[in-house]
Design an enzyme around this catalytic site. Structure first.
Site, mmCIF file in Angstrom:
data_model
loop_
_atom_site.group_PDB
_atom_site.id
_atom_site.type_symbol
_atom_site.label_atom_id
_atom_site.label_comp_id
_atom_site.label_asym_id
_atom_site.label_seq_id
_atom_site.Cartn_x
_atom_site.Cartn_y
_atom_site.Cartn_z
ATOM 1 N N SER A 7 0.843 -0.977 -0.002
ATOM 2 C CA SER A 7 -0.152 0.150 -0.080
ATOM 3 C C SER A 7 0.871 1.235 -0.112
ATOM 4 O O SER A 7 1.577 1.609 1.028
ATOM 5 C CB SER A 7 -0.877 -0.170 1.206
ATOM 6 O OG SER A 7 -1.376 1.451 1.492
ATOM 7 N N HIS A 32 -1.641 -1.451 -3.985
ATOM 8 C CA HIS A 32 -2.840 -1.025 -3.230
ATOM 9 C C HIS A 32 -3.003 0.557 -3.156
ATOM 10 O O HIS A 32 -1.960 1.139 -2.666
ATOM 11 C CB HIS A 32 -2.851 -1.771 -1.973
ATOM 12 C CG HIS A 32 -4.188 -1.689 -1.036
ATOM 13 N ND1 HIS A 32 -5.259 -2.414 -1.477
ATOM 14 C CD2 HIS A 32 -4.409 -0.910 -0.004
ATOM 15 C CE1 HIS A 32 -6.220 -2.152 -0.647
ATOM 16 N NE2 HIS A 32 -5.782 -1.138 0.254
ATOM 17 N N ASP A 34 -4.845 3.628 -1.209
ATOM 18 C CA ASP A 34 -5.955 3.980 -0.253
ATOM 19 C C ASP A 34 -6.450 5.380 -0.412
ATOM 20 O O ASP A 34 -5.677 6.115 -0.105
ATOM 21 C CB ASP A 34 -5.025 3.837 1.020
ATOM 22 C CG ASP A 34 -5.083 2.168 1.528
ATOM 23 O OD1 ASP A 34 -5.861 1.440 1.484
ATOM 24 O OD2 ASP A 34 -3.946 1.981 1.916
ATOM 25 N N MET A 36 -9.047 7.979 0.764
ATOM 26 C CA MET A 36 -9.783 8.560 1.736
ATOM 27 C C MET A 36 -10.091 9.725 1.662
ATOM 28 O O MET A 36 -9.682 10.886 1.140
ATOM 29 C CB MET A 36 -8.791 8.467 2.930
ATOM 30 C CG MET A 36 -7.985 7.281 3.206
ATOM 31 S SD MET A 36 -6.966 7.163 4.672
ATOM 32 C CE MET A 36 -6.298 5.734 4.646
ATOM 33 N N HIS A 65 -8.644 1.289 -3.246
ATOM 34 C CA HIS A 65 -9.770 0.775 -2.114
ATOM 35 C C HIS A 65 -10.412 2.186 -1.585
ATOM 36 O O HIS A 65 -9.766 3.168 -1.263
ATOM 37 C CB HIS A 65 -8.861 0.369 -0.967
ATOM 38 C CG HIS A 65 -9.479 0.127 0.290
ATOM 39 N ND1 HIS A 65 -8.697 -0.087 1.499
ATOM 40 C CD2 HIS A 65 -10.722 0.234 0.726
ATOM 41 C CE1 HIS A 65 -9.618 -0.031 2.391
ATOM 42 N NE2 HIS A 65 -10.985 -0.044 2.113
ATOM 43 N N MET A 67 -12.291 4.526 0.310
ATOM 44 C CA MET A 67 -12.673 4.662 1.693
ATOM 45 C C MET A 67 -13.342 6.206 1.657
ATOM 46 O O MET A 67 -12.810 6.940 2.365
ATOM 47 C CB MET A 67 -11.590 4.620 2.810
ATOM 48 C CG MET A 67 -11.216 3.261 3.063
ATOM 49 S SD MET A 67 -9.338 3.310 3.901
ATOM 50 C CE MET A 67 -8.188 3.362 2.193
ATOM 51 N N MET A 157 -11.136 -5.905 6.247
ATOM 52 C CA MET A 157 -10.145 -4.988 7.019
ATOM 53 C C MET A 157 -9.937 -5.942 8.281
ATOM 54 O O MET A 157 -10.647 -6.264 8.823
ATOM 55 C CB MET A 157 -10.807 -3.753 7.145
ATOM 56 C CG MET A 157 -11.379 -3.025 6.062
ATOM 57 S SD MET A 157 -9.949 -2.427 4.899
ATOM 58 C CE MET A 157 -8.912 -1.452 6.017
ATOM 59 N N ASP A 195 -6.482 -6.478 4.668
ATOM 60 C CA ASP A 195 -5.725 -5.256 4.651
ATOM 61 C C ASP A 195 -5.787 -4.699 6.211
ATOM 62 O O ASP A 195 -6.692 -4.750 6.648
ATOM 63 C CB ASP A 195 -6.709 -4.318 3.833
ATOM 64 C CG ASP A 195 -6.016 -2.872 3.454
ATOM 65 O OD1 ASP A 195 -4.967 -2.615 4.000
ATOM 66 O OD2 ASP A 195 -6.777 -2.068 3.103
HETATM 67 C C1 DX5 Z 1 -6.125 1.494 6.164
HETATM 68 C C2 DX5 Z 1 -5.708 1.183 4.867
HETATM 69 C C3 DX5 Z 1 -4.737 -0.132 4.878
HETATM 70 C C4 DX5 Z 1 -3.307 0.517 5.381
HETATM 71 C C5 DX5 Z 1 -2.326 -0.522 5.398
HETATM 72 O O1 DX5 Z 1 -6.883 2.345 6.047
HETATM 73 O O2 DX5 Z 1 -6.734 0.571 4.136
HETATM 74 O O3 DX5 Z 1 -4.603 -0.110 3.165
HETATM 75 O O4 DX5 Z 1 -2.579 1.381 4.729
HETATM 76 O O5 DX5 Z 1 -1.085 -0.237 6.057
HETATM 77 P P1 DX5 Z 1 -0.695 -0.973 7.168
HETATM 78 O O6 DX5 Z 1 -0.229 -2.273 6.580
HETATM 79 O O7 DX5 Z 1 0.433 -0.352 7.625
HETATM 80 O O8 DX5 Z 1 -1.836 -1.367 8.139
HETATM 81 ZN ZN ZN Z 2 -6.437 -0.340 2.195
#
Ligand code: DX5
Ligand code: ZN
Length: 235
Positions: A7, A32, A34, A36, A65, A67, A157, A195
């Site tokens: 990620s 990946h 992320d 947000m 992903h 969020m 998750m 994840d």
């Molecule tokens: C959390 C994310 C994950 C996160 C993973 O909100 O969706 O993808 O970045 O990071 P680690 O491996 O550090 O938990």
């Molecule tokens: Zn993620």
């Protein structure tokens, strides 16, 4: 063999291109992304422009992903930049549960808006991307059953989403095993991705429980030898 998806949330953004190329050279299978919105989760990360920089820097498949509270608003952009998978949360119409100062998680509504979920699945499909659906830690696996035959990826998750570097929540193991059973019993094809808090120590156990793809942010990008991390995670 389990696939590893670093990620970039935990990468050094000043050296993003270099870092994703190094991840690919070390044997990573996917990248990946992320995404947000500061509403669905208590943090803002990056959008399609930064994601595109990663996609253009390394030819690995990328999964977005989302969020975000309104995934409908992001699908076209992530398809346009070349994301292979677009994943959204089953809790988008859920209830905000406070976890502490500036921390929260959305929990799934009792009366889930099934129609909206199917519409989003259809829109992701219509732009040519693979469809992912994801569950926050408090969401029971049974809630995703109506959608499993229509998705390519089930993202489980193992942390409350919003930040890299959080502690792994072991309750995800039962969910992985349940999803794997459901998949086998019903002859379904979706992949199971985990994840949050994944490292080279828990990777083998997660794979043994039924996970196909492991996302790793902090543990991967903080490791001094990416190839060694991947070797250990896959062993
Ligand atoms: C959390 C994310 C994950 C996160 C993973 O909100 O969706 O993808 O970045 O990071 P680690 O491996 O550090 O938990
Ligand atoms: Zn993620």
């Amino acid at each position: 063999m389990v696939k590893i998806a670093p990620s970039i949330l935990a990468a050094d953004f000043a050296r993003l291109g270099e870092q994703v190329r190094a991840a690919k050279a070390a044997g990573a299978d996917m990248i990946h992304l992320d995404i947000m919105d500061g509403h669905f989760v208590p943090n803002i990360s990056f959008g399609a422009d930064v994601a595109q920089a990663s996609i253009q820097s390394c030819s690995l498949p990328h999964d977005a992903h989302l969020m975000v509270t309104d995934p409908e608003d992001y699908i076209d952009n992530f398809a346009r930049i070349g994301a292979e998978y677009i994943t959204f949360h089953l809790e988008i119409d859920g209830i905000k549960k406070h976890l502490g100062e500036r921390r929260w998680v959305y929990v799934i509504a009792e009366d889930l808006n099934v129609k909206r979920i199917f519409e989003i699945i259809g829109r992701i499909r219509s732009v040519g991307c693979k469809v992912g659906l994801t569950l926050n830690p408090p969401t029971e696996i049974t809630r995703v059953l109506p959608f499993l035959k229509d998705i390519d990826l089930l993202l489980l998750m193992a942390v409350h989403p919003g930040f890299a570097g959080q502690q792994f929540i072991p309750g995800v193991f039962d969910k992985i095993a349940a999803a794997d059973d459901i998949r086998r019993e019903n002859g379904l094809q979706f992949e199971i991705m985990v994840d949050g808090g994944v490292d080279s120590d828990n990777a083998a156990e997660l794979h043994a429980a039924g996970a196909d793809i492991l996302v790793s942010g902090s543990s991967f990008f903080k490791s001094t030898d990416y190839a060694e991390f991947i070797r250990q995670a896959k062993s």
